[in-house]
Write a protein that holds these residues in place. Structure first.
Motif, mmCIF file in Angstrom:
data_model
loop_
_atom_site.group_PDB
_atom_site.id
_atom_site.type_symbol
_atom_site.label_atom_id
_atom_site.label_comp_id
_atom_site.label_asym_id
_atom_site.label_seq_id
_atom_site.Cartn_x
_atom_site.Cartn_y
_atom_site.Cartn_z
ATOM 1 N N ASN A 154 23.730 49.607 37.284
ATOM 2 C CA ASN A 154 22.968 50.284 38.328
ATOM 3 C C ASN A 154 23.521 50.040 39.720
ATOM 4 N N SER A 155 24.201 48.926 39.898
ATOM 5 C CA SER A 155 24.670 48.552 41.221
ATOM 6 C C SER A 155 26.107 48.045 41.110
ATOM 7 N N ILE A 156 27.034 48.866 41.539
ATOM 8 C CA ILE A 156 28.440 48.476 41.516
ATOM 9 C C ILE A 156 28.914 48.405 42.954
ATOM 10 N N GLY A 157 29.306 47.191 43.349
ATOM 11 C CA GLY A 157 29.729 46.975 44.726
ATOM 12 C C GLY A 157 31.232 47.080 44.878
ATOM 13 N N SER A 158 31.784 46.191 45.661
ATOM 14 C CA SER A 158 33.214 46.248 45.948
ATOM 15 C C SER A 158 34.026 45.989 44.689
ATOM 16 N N ARG A 159 35.243 46.476 44.709
ATOM 17 C CA ARG A 159 36.136 46.295 43.588
ATOM 18 C C ARG A 159 37.541 46.035 44.117
ATOM 19 N N GLU A 160 38.263 45.219 43.385
ATOM 20 C CA GLU A 160 39.613 44.860 43.815
ATOM 21 C C GLU A 160 40.556 44.910 42.619
ATOM 22 N N LEU A 161 41.658 45.591 42.791
ATOM 23 C CA LEU A 161 42.674 45.656 41.744
ATOM 24 C C LEU A 161 43.362 44.300 41.651
ATOM 25 N N LEU A 162 43.337 43.704 40.464
ATOM 26 C CA LEU A 162 43.988 42.417 40.253
ATOM 27 C C LEU A 162 45.397 42.579 39.695
ATOM 28 N N GLY A 210 39.679 29.114 20.528
ATOM 29 C CA GLY A 210 40.146 30.258 19.762
ATOM 30 C C GLY A 210 39.071 31.307 19.488
ATOM 31 N N LYS A 211 37.938 31.224 20.195
ATOM 32 C CA LYS A 211 36.874 32.225 20.023
ATOM 33 C C LYS A 211 37.227 33.530 20.727
ATOM 34 N N ILE A 212 38.090 33.459 21.716
ATOM 35 C CA ILE A 212 38.537 34.651 22.436
ATOM 36 C C ILE A 212 40.053 34.716 22.304
ATOM 37 N N THR A 213 40.523 35.792 21.676
ATOM 38 C CA THR A 213 41.958 35.960 21.471
ATOM 39 C C THR A 213 42.449 37.320 21.962
ATOM 40 N N ASP A 214 41.549 38.126 22.465
ATOM 41 C CA ASP A 214 41.887 39.464 22.947
ATOM 42 C C ASP A 214 42.825 39.368 24.145
ATOM 43 N N GLY A 215 43.961 40.039 24.040
ATOM 44 C CA GLY A 215 44.973 39.982 25.088
ATOM 45 C C GLY A 215 44.506 40.512 26.430
ATOM 46 N N PHE A 216 43.681 41.561 26.419
ATOM 47 C CA PHE A 216 43.171 42.100 27.682
ATOM 48 C C PHE A 216 42.286 41.064 28.384
ATOM 49 N N THR A 217 41.399 40.435 27.630
ATOM 50 C CA THR A 217 40.503 39.441 28.221
ATOM 51 C C THR A 217 41.287 38.247 28.745
ATOM 52 N N LEU A 218 42.225 37.762 27.951
ATOM 53 C CA LEU A 218 43.026 36.609 28.380
ATOM 54 C C LEU A 218 43.818 36.933 29.640
ATOM 55 N N SER A 219 44.428 38.103 29.677
ATOM 56 C CA SER A 219 45.197 38.507 30.860
ATOM 57 C C SER A 219 44.306 38.651 32.082
ATOM 58 N N ALA A 220 43.176 39.312 31.908
ATOM 59 C CA ALA A 220 42.254 39.525 33.030
ATOM 60 C C ALA A 220 41.735 38.196 33.562
ATOM 61 N N TRP A 221 41.427 37.262 32.673
ATOM 62 C CA TRP A 221 40.905 35.963 33.096
ATOM 63 C C TRP A 221 41.955 35.196 33.899
ATOM 64 N N ILE A 222 43.206 35.230 33.473
ATOM 65 C CA ILE A 222 44.278 34.559 34.218
ATOM 66 C C ILE A 222 44.448 35.201 35.595
ATOM 67 N N MET A 223 44.419 36.529 35.657
ATOM 68 C CA MET A 223 44.535 37.220 36.945
ATOM 69 C C MET A 223 43.381 36.849 37.869
ATOM 70 N N TYR A 224 42.181 36.813 37.311
ATOM 71 C CA TYR A 224 41.002 36.469 38.103
ATOM 72 C C TYR A 224 41.104 35.039 38.634
ATOM 73 N N LYS A 225 41.429 34.102 37.766
ATOM 74 C CA LYS A 225 41.540 32.696 38.163
ATOM 75 C C LYS A 225 42.621 32.514 39.223
ATOM 76 N N ASP A 226 43.736 33.203 39.055
ATOM 77 C CA ASP A 226 44.833 33.110 40.015
ATOM 78 C C ASP A 226 44.374 33.581 41.399
ATOM 79 N N LYS A 227 43.543 34.585 41.426
ATOM 80 C CA LYS A 227 43.077 35.168 42.699
ATOM 81 C C LYS A 227 41.962 34.352 43.346
ATOM 82 N N TYR A 228 41.020 33.845 42.548
ATOM 83 C CA TYR A 228 39.795 33.295 43.116
ATOM 84 C C TYR A 228 39.592 31.795 42.973
ATOM 85 N N GLU A 229 40.344 31.136 42.104
ATOM 86 C CA GLU A 229 40.169 29.700 41.982
ATOM 87 C C GLU A 229 41.174 28.967 42.853
ATOM 88 N N ASP A 230 40.769 27.828 43.339
ATOM 89 C CA ASP A 230 41.650 27.011 44.198
ATOM 90 C C ASP A 230 42.786 26.409 43.434
#
Length: 111
Positions: A32-40, A91-111
């Protein structure tokens, strides 16, 4: 800064990647509410088989409602960052899209 949600979908012919990302969230999660979005970045599912690439966005997501059964959605699971890391390590998550997205997200937002 963002609600982290890993969702994948197919683009409409001629649609822009950002528009497609928003449309998928609206259609599949009744967002219902989609705010800002950023290409990772982009992910190639299997560069040996196809030249297709998927775009990965970080999106501010407000309210949504789970639509179990819609478009094959069986369940929506909300995890903390630590829980997500633990699921990946276990090993509960092995999907390549999820793993890639999580690494991109962490690289951008984690210290």
């Amino acid at each position: 800064p963002y609600t982290t949600l890993f969702r994948s979908g197919y683009a409409e012919n001629g649609g822009e990647p950002e528009e497609n990302a928003v449309r998928e969230l609206q259609e599949e999660l009744n967002a219902n509410s989609i705010g800002s979005r950023e290409l990772l970045g982009r992910v190639a599912p299997d560069s040996g088989l196809t030249s297709t690439q998927a775009y990965v966005y970080a999106v501010e997501l407000g309210d949504y409602s789970t639509q179990i059964g819609h478009e094959g959605i069986l369940e929506v699971v909300e995890l903390t960052a630590a829980e997500l890391d633990a699921w990946i390590k276990a090993g509960k998550i092995t999907d390549g899209f999820t793993l890639s997205a999580w690494i991109m997200y962490k690289d951008k937002y984690e210290d």
